[in-house]
Design an enzyme around this catalytic site. Structure first.
Site, mmCIF file in Angstrom:
data_model
loop_
_atom_site.group_PDB
_atom_site.id
_atom_site.type_symbol
_atom_site.label_atom_id
_atom_site.label_comp_id
_atom_site.label_asym_id
_atom_site.label_seq_id
_atom_site.Cartn_x
_atom_site.Cartn_y
_atom_site.Cartn_z
ATOM 1 N N GLU A 127 2.574 -21.323 34.235
ATOM 2 C CA GLU A 127 1.147 -21.603 34.002
ATOM 3 C C GLU A 127 0.685 -21.379 32.562
ATOM 4 O O GLU A 127 -0.363 -20.797 32.323
ATOM 5 C CB GLU A 127 0.294 -20.790 34.979
ATOM 6 C CG GLU A 127 0.626 -21.098 36.426
ATOM 7 C CD GLU A 127 -0.148 -20.246 37.439
ATOM 8 O OE1 GLU A 127 -1.072 -19.524 37.051
ATOM 9 O OE2 GLU A 127 0.196 -20.338 38.639
ATOM 10 N N ASN A 169 7.029 -23.799 35.210
ATOM 11 C CA ASN A 169 6.327 -23.983 36.488
ATOM 12 C C ASN A 169 4.814 -23.999 36.263
ATOM 13 O O ASN A 169 4.291 -23.160 35.517
ATOM 14 C CB ASN A 169 6.702 -22.802 37.398
ATOM 15 C CG ASN A 169 6.243 -22.954 38.833
ATOM 16 O OD1 ASN A 169 6.535 -23.943 39.480
ATOM 17 N ND2 ASN A 169 5.532 -21.949 39.345
ATOM 18 N N HIS A 205 -0.358 -26.976 44.837
ATOM 19 C CA HIS A 205 -1.422 -26.401 45.669
ATOM 20 C C HIS A 205 -2.486 -27.485 45.809
ATOM 21 O O HIS A 205 -3.295 -27.699 44.910
ATOM 22 C CB HIS A 205 -2.012 -25.156 44.992
ATOM 23 C CG HIS A 205 -1.049 -24.016 44.900
ATOM 24 N ND1 HIS A 205 -0.567 -23.357 46.024
ATOM 25 C CD2 HIS A 205 -0.466 -23.405 43.842
ATOM 26 C CE1 HIS A 205 0.260 -22.398 45.647
ATOM 27 N NE2 HIS A 205 0.344 -22.409 44.326
ATOM 28 N N GLU A 232 5.434 -24.507 45.234
ATOM 29 C CA GLU A 232 4.454 -23.638 45.913
ATOM 30 C C GLU A 232 3.573 -24.462 46.848
ATOM 31 O O GLU A 232 2.364 -24.226 46.951
ATOM 32 C CB GLU A 232 3.591 -22.888 44.887
ATOM 33 C CG GLU A 232 4.399 -22.084 43.884
ATOM 34 C CD GLU A 232 3.561 -21.258 42.911
ATOM 35 O OE1 GLU A 232 2.342 -21.093 43.137
ATOM 36 O OE2 GLU A 232 4.141 -20.768 41.924
ATOM 37 N N ASP A 234 1.238 -26.093 49.334
ATOM 38 C CA ASP A 234 0.329 -25.858 50.455
ATOM 39 C C ASP A 234 -0.810 -26.862 50.326
ATOM 40 O O ASP A 234 -1.091 -27.347 49.237
ATOM 41 C CB ASP A 234 -0.154 -24.397 50.567
ATOM 42 C CG ASP A 234 -0.726 -23.809 49.285
ATOM 43 O OD1 ASP A 234 -1.089 -24.566 48.361
ATOM 44 O OD2 ASP A 234 -0.830 -22.566 49.204
HETATM 45 O O1 G3I Z 1 -0.451 -5.168 47.556
HETATM 46 C C1 G3I Z 1 -1.734 -4.826 47.043
HETATM 47 C C2 G3I Z 1 -2.411 -3.811 47.902
HETATM 48 O O2 G3I Z 1 -1.658 -2.618 47.857
HETATM 49 C C3 G3I Z 1 -3.822 -3.587 47.383
HETATM 50 O O3 G3I Z 1 -4.489 -2.677 48.191
HETATM 51 C C4 G3I Z 1 -4.588 -4.906 47.350
HETATM 52 C C5 G3I Z 1 -5.984 -4.742 46.800
HETATM 53 O O4 G3I Z 1 -6.311 -5.747 45.883
HETATM 54 O O5 G3I Z 1 -3.884 -5.789 46.530
HETATM 55 C C6 G3I Z 1 -2.566 -6.087 46.978
HETATM 56 O O6 G3I Z 1 -1.981 -6.944 46.047
HETATM 57 C C7 G3I Z 1 -2.379 -8.292 46.081
HETATM 58 C C8 G3I Z 1 -1.160 -9.153 46.276
HETATM 59 O O7 G3I Z 1 -1.506 -10.515 46.192
HETATM 60 C C9 G3I Z 1 -0.480 -8.916 47.629
HETATM 61 O O8 G3I Z 1 -1.351 -9.281 48.670
HETATM 62 C C10 G3I Z 1 -3.069 -8.632 44.778
HETATM 63 O O9 G3I Z 1 -4.292 -7.927 44.667
HETATM 64 C C11 G3I Z 1 -3.303 -10.119 44.692
HETATM 65 O O10 G3I Z 1 -3.776 -10.410 43.385
HETATM 66 C C12 G3I Z 1 -2.038 -10.862 44.937
HETATM 67 O O11 G3I Z 1 -2.321 -12.246 44.932
HETATM 68 C C13 G3I Z 1 -1.225 -13.076 44.637
HETATM 69 C C14 G3I Z 1 -1.578 -13.959 43.458
HETATM 70 O O12 G3I Z 1 -0.510 -14.845 43.198
HETATM 71 C C15 G3I Z 1 -1.864 -13.143 42.220
HETATM 72 O O13 G3I Z 1 -2.247 -13.950 41.176
HETATM 73 C C16 G3I Z 1 -0.917 -13.926 45.849
HETATM 74 O O14 G3I Z 1 -0.433 -13.097 46.903
HETATM 75 C C17 G3I Z 1 0.137 -14.978 45.506
HETATM 76 O O15 G3I Z 1 0.250 -15.884 46.561
HETATM 77 C C18 G3I Z 1 -0.305 -15.729 44.266
HETATM 78 O O16 G3I Z 1 0.730 -16.643 43.942
HETATM 79 C C19 G3I Z 1 0.471 -17.485 42.827
HETATM 80 C C20 G3I Z 1 1.794 -17.735 42.134
HETATM 81 O O17 G3I Z 1 2.393 -16.506 41.786
HETATM 82 C C21 G3I Z 1 1.629 -18.624 40.915
HETATM 83 N N1 G3I Z 1 0.949 -19.856 41.252
HETATM 84 C C22 G3I Z 1 -0.316 -19.709 41.963
HETATM 85 C C23 G3I Z 1 -0.129 -18.854 43.219
HETATM 86 C C24 G3I Z 1 -1.428 -18.745 43.997
HETATM 87 O O18 G3I Z 1 -2.409 -18.060 43.277
#
Ligand code: G3I
Length: 301
Positions: A127, A169, A205, A232, A234
């Protein structure tokens, strides 16, 4: 083939999913994951904040767990992601200039070395291009270390794990537009100058439509000599969901250098897109119409 991974494998491709080791104890989930997919991407556990929470102190636990599961079952692993403007550890967010550059390159070297030989493809840089009409780079702390940061990352990854395919990516690159053209021009330049790039990931996405030139866009990158992968996928649920999944799958199958498709989660309730039900299985693990459309296209291709 009667499963996504099996059908893709019959055509020399893979079909994968994003997952996280915290799901591995959920047997209903794992039944679907192990049956359907032959490639895994760690949704969060191999990112910079997860792997290097303190400078030069590495945490391999989640990535190691995912790699072990994949290896035991003959699944490929996509490494995601070595450098990205988001999900950086706090210490890196506070760096700039040559200090950030050397920390970033050290991160690439250490992480790619740790999993050397175990990763099918790495998202080396994620990105880095801006949305909108500029076709230029996204502003970020990494970009401000100098425009050559992306090629420096690819060279470091190549030195650390020469066997892995090294990918760029991004998202909003699903048709021919200013952003995808900016990336295209970078890849063409890298190939011309011998910067080691092997593949381009299209996150895909998608909302309730897909650009009409989706396949043509993949094809122009493939014509540069790189592999292309859907990384990715969806699709927001609506009356068109199955058709959009079908179109994307058909486009990949029509391109010999399109080596695989990864969906960004198994069941709708596992998705980061809360309430959009964008995946191939419902929250109970039942196959949706989109699943049938994808499987049929894999078998037809
Ligand atoms: O695990 C912690 C938890 O302990 C905590 O209490 C909670 C509170 O915020 O956060 C949890 O972590 C989160 C994590 O996902 C697991 O659920 C993060 O805050 C959250 O920011 C994170 O989001 C991820 C996101 O990337 C971050 O930018 C998504 O799961 C994930 O699907 C998403 O994936 C991205 C790719 O890496 C790149 N392309 C876009 C895609 C979608 O945004």
């Amino acid at each position: 083939g009667t499963t996504l991974g099996g059908a893709a494998a019959e055509k020399g491709r893979y079909f994968g999913t994003a997952t996280d080791p915290h799901m591995f104890s959920n047997s209903a989930y794992m039944t679907v994951l192990n049956r359907e997919f032959n490639q895994l991407t760690n949704e969060n556990g191999m990112k910079w904040d997860a792997t290097e929470p303190q400078r030069n102190q590495f945490n391999w636990a989640r990535g190691d767990q995912l790699v072990a599961h994949a290896q035991a079952r003959g699944m490929r692993v996509r490494g995601h992601a070595l450098l990205w403007h988001a999900q950086q550890p706090g210490w890196a967010q506070n760096l700039s200039g040559s200090d950030l550059r050397s920390a970033a390159i050290n991160h690439v070297t250490q992480v790619a070395s740790h999993w050397r030989g175990k990763i099918y493809a790495w998202d080396v840089v994620n990105e880095a291009f801006a949305d909108g009409g500029s076709g230029g780079r996204r502003d970020s702390n990494l970009q401000r270390t100098g425009n050559d940061w992306i090629e420096a990352a690819f060279r470091a990854a190549d030195a650390a794990d020469p066997g892995a395919k090294l990918c760029y990516n991004d998202y909003n690159t699903d048709g021919i537009n200013a952003k995808s053209t900016g990336i295209y021009n970078m890849v063409r330049d890298f190939r011309a100058r011998g910067v080691p790039i092997d593949c381009v990931g299209f996150q895909s996405h998608l909302g309730t439509s897909v650009p009409g030139d989706y396949q043509a866009n993949l094809q122009r990158f493939a014509d540069l000599g790189v592999e292309v992968q859907i990384t990715e996928l969806d699709v927001q649920q609506g009356s068109n969901q199955a058709n959009i999944f079908r179109t994307v799958t058909r486009a990949c199958m029509a391109i010999s250098r399109c080596t695989g498709i990864t969906v960004w989660g198994v069941r709708d309730c596992d998705s980061w897109r809360t309430g959009q039900n964008p995946l191939l299985f419902d929250c109970n693990g039942n196959k949706k119409p989109a699943y049938d459309a994808v499987l049929a296209e894999l078998n037809a291709g």
